[in-house]
Design an enzyme around this catalytic site. Sequence first.
Site, mmCIF file in Angstrom:
data_model
loop_
_atom_site.group_PDB
_atom_site.id
_atom_site.type_symbol
_atom_site.label_atom_id
_atom_site.label_comp_id
_atom_site.label_asym_id
_atom_site.label_seq_id
_atom_site.Cartn_x
_atom_site.Cartn_y
_atom_site.Cartn_z
ATOM 1 N N ASP A 26 0.864 -1.184 0.000
ATOM 2 C CA ASP A 26 0.000 0.000 0.000
ATOM 3 C C ASP A 26 0.903 1.237 0.000
ATOM 4 O OD1 ASP A 26 -2.315 1.494 0.027
ATOM 5 O OD2 ASP A 26 -3.097 0.681 1.911
ATOM 6 N N GLU A 28 0.205 4.580 1.890
ATOM 7 C CA GLU A 28 0.168 5.569 2.967
ATOM 8 C C GLU A 28 1.241 5.354 4.030
ATOM 9 O OE1 GLU A 28 -2.368 3.966 1.650
ATOM 10 O OE2 GLU A 28 -4.002 5.346 1.208
ATOM 11 N N HIS A 79 -2.552 -0.057 -3.849
ATOM 12 C CA HIS A 79 -3.071 1.273 -3.512
ATOM 13 C C HIS A 79 -3.936 1.825 -4.644
ATOM 14 C CE1 HIS A 79 -3.385 5.354 -2.018
ATOM 15 N NE2 HIS A 79 -2.916 5.805 -3.168
ATOM 16 N N HIS A 123 -1.193 1.218 6.696
ATOM 17 C CA HIS A 123 -1.576 2.365 7.536
ATOM 18 C C HIS A 123 -2.621 1.941 8.555
ATOM 19 C CE1 HIS A 123 -5.264 2.376 5.187
ATOM 20 N NE2 HIS A 123 -4.482 2.161 4.148
ATOM 21 N N HIS A 134 -7.251 5.290 7.536
ATOM 22 C CA HIS A 134 -8.591 5.078 6.978
ATOM 23 C C HIS A 134 -8.770 3.573 6.818
ATOM 24 C CE1 HIS A 134 -6.080 4.788 3.385
ATOM 25 N NE2 HIS A 134 -7.027 4.011 2.881
ATOM 26 N N GLU A 152 -7.467 -2.367 7.325
ATOM 27 C CA GLU A 152 -7.021 -3.122 6.147
ATOM 28 C C GLU A 152 -6.054 -4.228 6.562
ATOM 29 O OE1 GLU A 152 -5.699 -0.325 3.107
ATOM 30 O OE2 GLU A 152 -7.388 0.954 3.617
HETATM 31 ZN ZN LIG Z 1 -4.866 1.452 2.203
#
Ligand SMILES: [Zn+2]
Length: 293
Positions: A26, A28, A79, A123, A134, A152
């Site tokens: 990902d 972030e 992502h 993240h 998020h 996630e």
């Molecule tokens: Zn993500």
Amino acid sequence: MVFHMPSFVTYMLNEVISLKLYISADMEGISGIIDPSYIDPDRGKNYERGRRLMTHDVNAVIEAAVEFGATEILVADSHYKMSNLLIEELHPQATLLCGSPRNFSMMEGLDSSFDAALFVGYHARHGIPGVLSHTMSGVIKNLYVNGQVVGEFGFNAIYAALCGVPVCFVSGDDQIAQEAIELCPSISTAIVKRAVSRTSAACLSLSASARELKEKTKQALTSVPLLTPLGVKVPLELAIEFAHTGQAEMAAIVPGTEYRVGTTHVTFQAQDQYELYKVMRAMINLAGTVEFC
Ligand SMILES: [Zn+2]
């Protein structure tokens, strides 16, 4: 829980003969990335820098894995539109899975033939004060599997567990490291930045973060023979708490979901990890079509 012995990994005197790894990457939680300008391919003025930083972190993990003895590595670019990593600069030993849509999104291509999964650039979940925290998309307030709130990391770790694959490594900020340890106490965590706010962090230099990523990757791979995938009960109860009722009403269009009018929660009983992932995606994509005004 069942003791996990990697299918065709042979550890002899600490020497690995064969090791097949899955990397979900990902953006972030990547070194140096602190705000949306690095991760938005459409409007981000730092997006091209973000792509190079992401490739840097993923390459550090691959390099360490190859040095350790990994023979097969699949990297899933995970992502947004899933086309961020720079293949021109990717370590030659890895295969890149990129582009979307994909049925199983951040976990596409994982199956029981893999010995371990590594999550790079992850993240913290929604509601935690981590960098760019998020859960999946802007519509999810909370995501639950079998009553447990997950981000996630947790959702994908559950998917991996049901494929029989343990998650041995996560990189990102100090907040995702904490979140991952709460769910998987034996996981190795590479902390490349410390969150100051949702869009501010104290970041390691790139040479220092590469050292951290490589050291923790090797530590993680050493632990693989001792890891067990998470214990998860099936069928799985998926529940999503949306930001407002309009989104919940749209998500409840998915056949088999249950929705109590006037709430923001929609639930679904999934028979396996494949149904879990697809129904979650269908619900959030439908909910994402609702304009908030
Ligand atoms: Zn993500």
